[in-house]
Write a protein that holds these residues in place. Structure first.
Motif: not given
Length: 172
Positions: A137-152
């Protein structure tokens, strides 16, 4: 919607432009802390309550940034860049809610497991399965959250700055 009844400005500046600076720091830091806590025993001990606190703060900051962004959008001329940023901005809150929930679950699970007596603790198989589930769960949520933050963040910067400065210094 809360943005219709609240004034999201401070001293004449839109709150959104102020709070996003906290979002771009707290979300990645919280994400990394949650990932480390999910997969590394020593990190769990070091971070302790910091893990769920950061996770919840990240979600709250994103919620406030989103509401303040909606308030700000209603006060700006419509543009494709702002619309793109708004559409992307709507995608971060679910990730940070997932991060907050995961941060709480990781903290509580390992606190409960580590505090129980050996004869009262879950079986080694259950402990292993839960550890794997939390790590995945951490390996899925963490990169997705960071990447989404950067893109936004990049889309917001583009909406504000594209076409509003010169590539070369201006004559004095």
């Amino acid at each position: 919607m809360a943005s219709d009844i609240m004034d999201y400005s401070i001293n004449g500046l839109p709150l959104h432009i102020l709070i996003v600076h906290a979002v771009v720091i707290v979300v990645p830091v919280a994400a990394i802390v949650v990932l480390l806590a999910a997969v590394w025993r020593r990190a769990r001990r070091w971070f302790g309550l910091v893990t769920p606190i950061l996770g919840v703060i990240a979600a709250v900051l994103v919620f406030v940034a989103k509401e303040a962004g909606e308030w700000l959008k209603d006060r700006l001329p419509d543009s494709p860049l702002i619309q793109e940023h708004t559409d992307l901005g709507d995608t971060l809150l679910p990730w940070t809610i997932a991060l907050a929930v995961l941060s709480i679950v990781v903290h509580v699970w390992y606190r409960v497991v580590e505090k129980r007596a050996a004869d009262d603790a879950p079986s080694p198989l259950v402990r292993r399965i839960v550890a794997i589930v939390l790590a995945v769960a951490a390996v899925v949520v963490v990169p997705a959250g960071i990447i989404t933050t950067v893109i936004i963040g990049e889309s917001g910067s583009r909406a504000v700055w594209e076409g509003s400065f010169s590539d070369t210094p201006l004559e004095e």
